[in-house]
Design an enzyme around this catalytic site. Structure first.
Site, PDB file in Angstrom:
ATOM      1  N   ARG A 232       1.848  -8.887   2.751  1.00  0.00           N
ATOM      2  CA  ARG A 232       3.310  -8.788   2.824  1.00  0.00           C
ATOM      3  C   ARG A 232       3.784  -9.731   3.916  1.00  0.00           C
ATOM      4  O   ARG A 232       3.151  -9.831   4.981  1.00  0.00           O
ATOM      5  CB  ARG A 232       3.751  -7.359   3.167  1.00  0.00           C
ATOM      6  CG  ARG A 232       3.684  -6.373   2.015  1.00  0.00           C
ATOM      7  CD  ARG A 232       4.715  -6.664   0.919  1.00  0.00           C
ATOM      8  NE  ARG A 232       4.680  -5.702  -0.151  1.00  0.00           N
ATOM      9  CZ  ARG A 232       3.957  -5.825  -1.277  1.00  0.00           C
ATOM     10  NH1 ARG A 232       3.220  -6.887  -1.480  1.00  0.00           N
ATOM     11  NH2 ARG A 232       4.025  -4.885  -2.209  1.00  0.00           N
ATOM     12  N   GLU A 261      12.266 -13.045   0.797  1.00  0.00           N
ATOM     13  CA  GLU A 261      11.917 -13.629  -0.504  1.00  0.00           C
ATOM     14  C   GLU A 261      13.102 -13.513  -1.452  1.00  0.00           C
ATOM     15  O   GLU A 261      13.657 -12.417  -1.577  1.00  0.00           O
ATOM     16  CB  GLU A 261      10.709 -12.891  -1.100  1.00  0.00           C
ATOM     17  CG  GLU A 261       9.456 -13.063  -0.265  1.00  0.00           C
ATOM     18  CD  GLU A 261       8.287 -12.194  -0.752  1.00  0.00           C
ATOM     19  OE1 GLU A 261       8.433 -11.502  -1.784  1.00  0.00           O
ATOM     20  OE2 GLU A 261       7.250 -12.193  -0.094  1.00  0.00           O
ATOM     21  N   HIS A 280       5.232 -15.172  -4.332  1.00  0.00           N
ATOM     22  CA  HIS A 280       4.791 -13.769  -4.497  1.00  0.00           C
ATOM     23  C   HIS A 280       4.226 -13.602  -5.909  1.00  0.00           C
ATOM     24  O   HIS A 280       4.690 -12.757  -6.698  1.00  0.00           O
ATOM     25  CB  HIS A 280       5.949 -12.792  -4.232  1.00  0.00           C
ATOM     26  CG  HIS A 280       5.466 -11.410  -3.916  1.00  0.00           C
ATOM     27  ND1 HIS A 280       6.072 -10.579  -3.010  1.00  0.00           N
ATOM     28  CD2 HIS A 280       4.398 -10.702  -4.382  1.00  0.00           C
ATOM     29  CE1 HIS A 280       5.422  -9.424  -2.937  1.00  0.00           C
ATOM     30  NE2 HIS A 280       4.399  -9.478  -3.772  1.00  0.00           N
TER      31      HIS A 280
HETATM   32  P1  NAI Z   1      -5.690  -0.724  -0.209  1.00  0.00           P
HETATM   33  O1  NAI Z   1      -4.879   0.447   0.234  1.00  0.00           O
HETATM   34  O2  NAI Z   1      -6.795  -0.508  -1.193  1.00  0.00           O
HETATM   35  O3  NAI Z   1      -6.331  -1.466   1.068  1.00  0.00           O
HETATM   36  C1  NAI Z   1      -5.613  -1.703   2.250  1.00  0.00           C
HETATM   37  C2  NAI Z   1      -6.617  -1.586   3.392  1.00  0.00           C
HETATM   38  O4  NAI Z   1      -5.962  -1.948   4.597  1.00  0.00           O
HETATM   39  C3  NAI Z   1      -7.144  -0.151   3.560  1.00  0.00           C
HETATM   40  O5  NAI Z   1      -8.576  -0.135   3.488  1.00  0.00           O
HETATM   41  C4  NAI Z   1      -6.653   0.263   4.934  1.00  0.00           C
HETATM   42  O6  NAI Z   1      -7.572   1.076   5.630  1.00  0.00           O
HETATM   43  C5  NAI Z   1      -6.492  -1.093   5.613  1.00  0.00           C
HETATM   44  N1  NAI Z   1      -5.607  -1.061   6.772  1.00  0.00           N
HETATM   45  C6  NAI Z   1      -4.467  -0.353   6.943  1.00  0.00           C
HETATM   46  N2  NAI Z   1      -3.972  -0.594   8.170  1.00  0.00           N
HETATM   47  C7  NAI Z   1      -4.824  -1.460   8.782  1.00  0.00           C
HETATM   48  C8  NAI Z   1      -4.844  -2.078  10.055  1.00  0.00           C
HETATM   49  N3  NAI Z   1      -3.894  -1.844  10.954  1.00  0.00           N
HETATM   50  N4  NAI Z   1      -5.859  -2.924  10.334  1.00  0.00           N
HETATM   51  C9  NAI Z   1      -6.839  -3.169   9.426  1.00  0.00           C
HETATM   52  N5  NAI Z   1      -6.886  -2.585   8.215  1.00  0.00           N
HETATM   53  C10 NAI Z   1      -5.876  -1.757   7.891  1.00  0.00           C
HETATM   54  O7  NAI Z   1      -4.635  -1.779  -0.761  1.00  0.00           O
HETATM   55  P2  NAI Z   1      -4.929  -3.050  -1.681  1.00  0.00           P
HETATM   56  O8  NAI Z   1      -4.812  -2.665  -3.105  1.00  0.00           O
HETATM   57  O9  NAI Z   1      -6.166  -3.722  -1.212  1.00  0.00           O
HETATM   58  O10 NAI Z   1      -3.641  -3.945  -1.348  1.00  0.00           O
HETATM   59  C11 NAI Z   1      -3.396  -4.425  -0.045  1.00  0.00           C
HETATM   60  C12 NAI Z   1      -1.971  -4.943   0.039  1.00  0.00           C
HETATM   61  O11 NAI Z   1      -1.842  -6.121  -0.743  1.00  0.00           O
HETATM   62  C13 NAI Z   1      -0.911  -3.987  -0.571  1.00  0.00           C
HETATM   63  O12 NAI Z   1      -0.503  -2.985   0.338  1.00  0.00           O
HETATM   64  C14 NAI Z   1       0.209  -4.920  -0.916  1.00  0.00           C
HETATM   65  O13 NAI Z   1       1.163  -4.972   0.128  1.00  0.00           O
HETATM   66  C15 NAI Z   1      -0.464  -6.284  -1.068  1.00  0.00           C
HETATM   67  N6  NAI Z   1      -0.356  -6.767  -2.447  1.00  0.00           N
HETATM   68  C16 NAI Z   1       0.212  -7.987  -2.659  1.00  0.00           C
HETATM   69  C17 NAI Z   1       0.345  -8.488  -3.939  1.00  0.00           C
HETATM   70  C18 NAI Z   1       0.921  -9.848  -4.196  1.00  0.00           C
HETATM   71  O14 NAI Z   1       1.281 -10.151  -5.335  1.00  0.00           O
HETATM   72  N7  NAI Z   1       1.002 -10.718  -3.198  1.00  0.00           N
HETATM   73  C19 NAI Z   1      -0.067  -7.691  -5.102  1.00  0.00           C
HETATM   74  C20 NAI Z   1      -0.730  -6.456  -4.772  1.00  0.00           C
HETATM   75  C21 NAI Z   1      -0.852  -6.006  -3.476  1.00  0.00           C
END
Ligand code: NAI
Length: 321
Positions: A232, A261, A280
């Site tokens: 993000r 965005e 995005h």
């Molecule tokens: P997820 O929930 O499976 O993984 C996120 C990880 O970040 C978790 O393991 C969590 O423990 C970790 N985390 C949380 N706070 C943290 C911190 N302060 N320091 C280090 N690690 C931390 O989520 P997923 O599916 O891997 O997606 C991650 C992010 O990607 C989503 O929240 C979303 O914002 C973004 N995203 C972007 C897309 C795009 O089109 N650019 C599409 C899909 C997701």
């Protein structure tokens, strides 16, 4: 049941119309930008299907009939989950539709930066044909890949990109050692920034991660390293990033997401010669888009049938508070 699609940027809503038609759910559609727009458009609705529109206590207070919000996406920072909990509103998302797309996109951006593909392309089109036109290049297999956030996408990134690098390190304080793949070394936040040659961000946007990649952490990075952000926009402090690029701390950055965005095309971040951008789009493939829409829409159908969405971010109460 009546559902409002608060906003969307898909070419049409045929998929949603057909799913809700078959389920006997009434559908209304708007293009809301603010909470006030959502309140105006959601009279008589119990469910919201949201893309970018903000949903928080202003909406829940004005429209107590709303019992569930489902977000088109894995990230759900546009929905205030604490407010939803307080008002007993269910929150659902679509967490697993595009894990491969985002990881592949991040890896593609990273390779494009490390192999100077985007910069060569600009140079060749401007009439310069030389392998050193875009600066010094280093061997990828001598480098360390760093991953912030080792969840679904971070792990997939480690899996597909890891073999190209000498070493893979990651920081994620919320997962247990056993969930780190054997080839990923667990490090602290500071060690991640000081040890990575190529760093990729896969954290959700939360109060803790907003602006986390700022002057302090960027200042630890090795001269000439690269940063990729497909998480993000607000996770990165843009001014600090531009400064790091101008000082040569970072060689280049690949950004799929930005704090605003779409961005102002004249802004420094858009115009910077060592920034590679995409709109995005990391989540996108035709298949992923349909899976995203189907799963986000299905949350509301499942809630209407069973009292619970398929993908739960926050549990709500099904009756009014
Ligand atoms: P997820 O929930 O499976 O993984 C996120 C990880 O970040 C978790 O393991 C969590 O423990 C970790 N985390 C949380 N706070 C943290 C911190 N302060 N320091 C280090 N690690 C931390 O989520 P997923 O599916 O891997 O997606 C991650 C992010 O990607 C989503 O929240 C979303 O914002 C973004 N995203 C972007 C897309 C795009 O089109 N650019 C599409 C899909 C997701």
């Amino acid at each position: 049941m009546k559902v409002l699609i608060t906003d969307y940027d898909f070419p049409d809503l045929e998929l949603e119309q057909s799913l809700y038609g078959a389920a006997g759910i009434e559908l209304v559609v708007a293009q809301c930008r603010s909470e006030a727009d959502v309140i105006d458009a959601s009279a008589g609705c119990q469910g919201l299907l949201v893309q970018y529109a903000p949903v928080n206590k202003k909406v829940f207070t004005a429209r107590p009939d709303i019992r569930i919000v489902s977000r088109y996406g894995a990230g759900y920072d546009t929905v205030d989950v604490a407010d939803a909990r307080e008002h007993g509103v269910w929150v659902g998302n679509s967490p697993d539709y595009g894990v491969g797309e985002v990881a592949t996109h991040a890896f593609a951006m990273m390779l494009s930066l490390l192999r100077h593909i985007a910069f060569y392309d600009r140079d060749v089109k401007a009439g310069t044909w030389h392998f050193t036109s875009s600066g010094v290049m280093r061997r990828v297999s001598d480098m360390t890949l760093g991953i912030l956030g080792l969840g679904r996408i971070g792990k997939r990134m480690a899996h597909i990109a890891g073999p190209s690098f000498k070493r893979v390190i990651a920081c994620d304080p919320y997962i247990i050692d056993g969930d780190f793949p054997a080839y990923v070394e667990r490090v602290t936040l500071q060690e991640l920034f000081s040890g990575s040659d190529a760093l990729t961000l896969h954290v959700p946007l939360t109060a803790e991660t907003r602006g986390i990649v700022g002057r302090d952490l960027l200042g630890l990075m090795k001269p000439g390293s690269v940063l990729v952000n497909t998480s993000r926009g607000p996770v990165v402090d843009t001014d600090a990033l531009l400064d790091a690029l101008d000082r040569g701390v970072l060689d280049s950055a690949g950004l799929d997401v930005l704090p605003v965005e779409p961005p102002d095309t004249g802004s420094r971040i858009v115009q910077h010669p060592r920034v590679l951008l995409s709109p995005h789009a990391a989540f996108y493939s035709q298949t992923a888009e349909r899976e995203l829409r189907r799963k986000a829409a299905q949350n509301l159908i499942d809630w209407a049938r069973t009292g619970r969405p398929t993908y739960v971010v926050a549990e709500g109460r099904n009756s009014h508070p």
